[in-house]
Design a protein around this motif. Structure first.
Motif, mmCIF file in Angstrom:
data_model
loop_
_atom_site.group_PDB
_atom_site.id
_atom_site.type_symbol
_atom_site.label_atom_id
_atom_site.label_comp_id
_atom_site.label_asym_id
_atom_site.label_seq_id
_atom_site.Cartn_x
_atom_site.Cartn_y
_atom_site.Cartn_z
ATOM 1 N N VAL A 116 0.843 -1.195 0.000
ATOM 2 C CA VAL A 116 0.000 0.000 0.000
ATOM 3 C C VAL A 116 0.880 1.246 0.000
ATOM 4 O O VAL A 116 2.001 1.225 0.505
ATOM 5 C CB VAL A 116 -0.966 0.006 1.198
ATOM 6 N N LYS A 120 -5.011 5.797 3.183
ATOM 7 C CA LYS A 120 -6.375 5.644 2.670
ATOM 8 C C LYS A 120 -6.612 4.270 2.037
ATOM 9 O O LYS A 120 -7.736 3.789 2.003
ATOM 10 C CB LYS A 120 -6.664 6.732 1.636
ATOM 11 N N THR A 121 -5.572 3.641 1.551
ATOM 12 C CA THR A 121 -5.737 2.359 0.859
ATOM 13 C C THR A 121 -5.491 1.138 1.755
ATOM 14 O O THR A 121 -5.676 0.014 1.316
ATOM 15 C CB THR A 121 -4.793 2.284 -0.354
ATOM 16 N N LYS A 123 -7.111 0.047 4.491
ATOM 17 C CA LYS A 123 -8.322 -0.685 4.840
ATOM 18 C C LYS A 123 -8.782 -1.567 3.678
ATOM 19 O O LYS A 123 -9.134 -2.731 3.861
ATOM 20 C CB LYS A 123 -9.426 0.278 5.255
ATOM 21 N N ASP A 124 -8.766 -1.012 2.471
ATOM 22 C CA ASP A 124 -9.156 -1.803 1.298
ATOM 23 C C ASP A 124 -8.215 -2.994 1.091
ATOM 24 O O ASP A 124 -8.657 -4.092 0.760
ATOM 25 C CB ASP A 124 -9.186 -0.933 0.043
ATOM 26 N N ALA A 125 -6.921 -2.775 1.288
ATOM 27 C CA ALA A 125 -5.951 -3.867 1.128
ATOM 28 C C ALA A 125 -6.172 -4.937 2.194
ATOM 29 O O ALA A 125 -6.098 -6.133 1.908
ATOM 30 C CB ALA A 125 -4.531 -3.318 1.204
ATOM 31 N N LEU A 127 -9.046 -5.602 3.754
ATOM 32 C CA LEU A 127 -10.289 -6.303 3.412
ATOM 33 C C LEU A 127 -10.098 -7.248 2.233
ATOM 34 O O LEU A 127 -10.685 -8.332 2.189
ATOM 35 C CB LEU A 127 -11.405 -5.302 3.121
ATOM 36 N N HIS A 128 -9.263 -6.852 1.293
ATOM 37 C CA HIS A 128 -8.998 -7.693 0.130
ATOM 38 C C HIS A 128 -8.317 -8.997 0.565
ATOM 39 O O HIS A 128 -8.668 -10.084 0.082
ATOM 40 C CB HIS A 128 -8.144 -6.927 -0.875
ATOM 41 N N LYS A 131 -10.921 -11.154 2.419
ATOM 42 C CA LYS A 131 -11.839 -11.814 1.489
ATOM 43 C C LYS A 131 -11.163 -12.969 0.775
ATOM 44 O O LYS A 131 -11.736 -14.043 0.622
ATOM 45 C CB LYS A 131 -12.364 -10.810 0.466
ATOM 46 N N ARG A 144 -18.662 -5.163 2.327
ATOM 47 C CA ARG A 144 -18.221 -3.775 2.423
ATOM 48 C C ARG A 144 -18.895 -3.063 3.598
ATOM 49 O O ARG A 144 -18.400 -2.086 4.086
ATOM 50 C CB ARG A 144 -18.546 -3.019 1.144
ATOM 51 N N ARG A 146 -19.264 -4.078 6.634
ATOM 52 C CA ARG A 146 -18.759 -4.623 7.891
ATOM 53 C C ARG A 146 -19.643 -5.708 8.476
ATOM 54 O O ARG A 146 -19.666 -5.927 9.670
ATOM 55 C CB ARG A 146 -18.534 -3.515 8.925
#
Length: 154
Positions: A116, A120-121, A123-125, A127-128, A131, A144, A146
Motif C-alpha cells: 500500500v 487511505k488504501t 483498509k481496502d488492502a 479487506l482484500h 476476502k 463492504r 462490515r
C-alpha cells in the motif's frame, strides 16, 4: 663534482634516518579524505508511510473485524485459534498475534497482495486479503458494510 656527490649522499642518508623518526616531516602532503561511514541500511530503505499509523489501524481492525482476523489466523496457522488480534501494520502487510486452544501464543505475518502507498488504501488492502483468505477456506467473508456472512464449507 666530488663535493656534490658527497652532499647528495649525506642528504640522502639524513633523509633516510629522519624518515622513520618523524611523522611530521611529511605534513605538507595532501591528507587522505576521512573514511566513509558504514552504510546504514535503515536509511537506504524507503521509508514506511504506514507504520506511524499502525496503532490506530490495529485498533480499528480489531474493533471492526474480529471474526475475520480470527478466521485468517485459523487459516494461516491450521490450528484451533481461540483469540487473535492485529498488532502491527506496515506498508507490506500486517502482523497477527494470537493464542491457540492449547494456550500457546503464535505470531503470523500477512503480506498485502500489493504494497500500500497511502493510509487511505490500507483498509481496502486489509479487506482484500480477508476476502481472499476466508473465501478460499469456506469461513466468514467480509462485506463492504462490515457484516460477516458465512459460506458453506467446500
Amino acid at each position: 663534482f666530488s663535493s656534490f656527490f658527497f652532499l647528495s649522499h649525506l642528504l640522502l642518508l639524513l633523509f633516510l634516518f629522519l624518515l622513520p623518526h618523524s611523522s611530521s616531516l611529511f605534513s605538507f602532503a595532501i591528507p587522505f579524505p576521512p573514511p566513509l561511514p558504514a552504510p546504514n541500511t535503515m536509511t537506504q530503505q524507503p521509508q514506511d508511510l504506514i507504520s506511524p499509523y499502525s496503532e490506530s489501524l490495529c485498533q480499528t481492525f480489531n474493533e471492526q473485524y474480529p471474526d475475520s482476523i480470527l478466521a485468517m489466523a485459523r487459516s494461516f496457522t491450521k490450528q484451533d485459534v481461540i483469540s487473535a488480534s492485529v498488532v502491527g501494520v506496515r506498508q507490506e502487510g500486517f502482523k497477527i498475534d494470537g493464542r491457540n486452544s492449547l494456550g500457546r501464543d503464535f505470531e503470523v505475518s500477512v503480506a498485502f497482495l500489493e504494497p500500500v502507498t497511502s493510509v487511505k488504501t490500507v483498509k481496502d488492502a486489509f479487506l482484500h486479503v480477508c476476502k481472499k483468505v476466508t473465501s478460499e477456506k469456506g469461513t466468514p467473508v467480509i462485506n463492504r458494510r462490515r457484516q460477516v456472512t458465512h459460506m458453506l464449507p467446500p
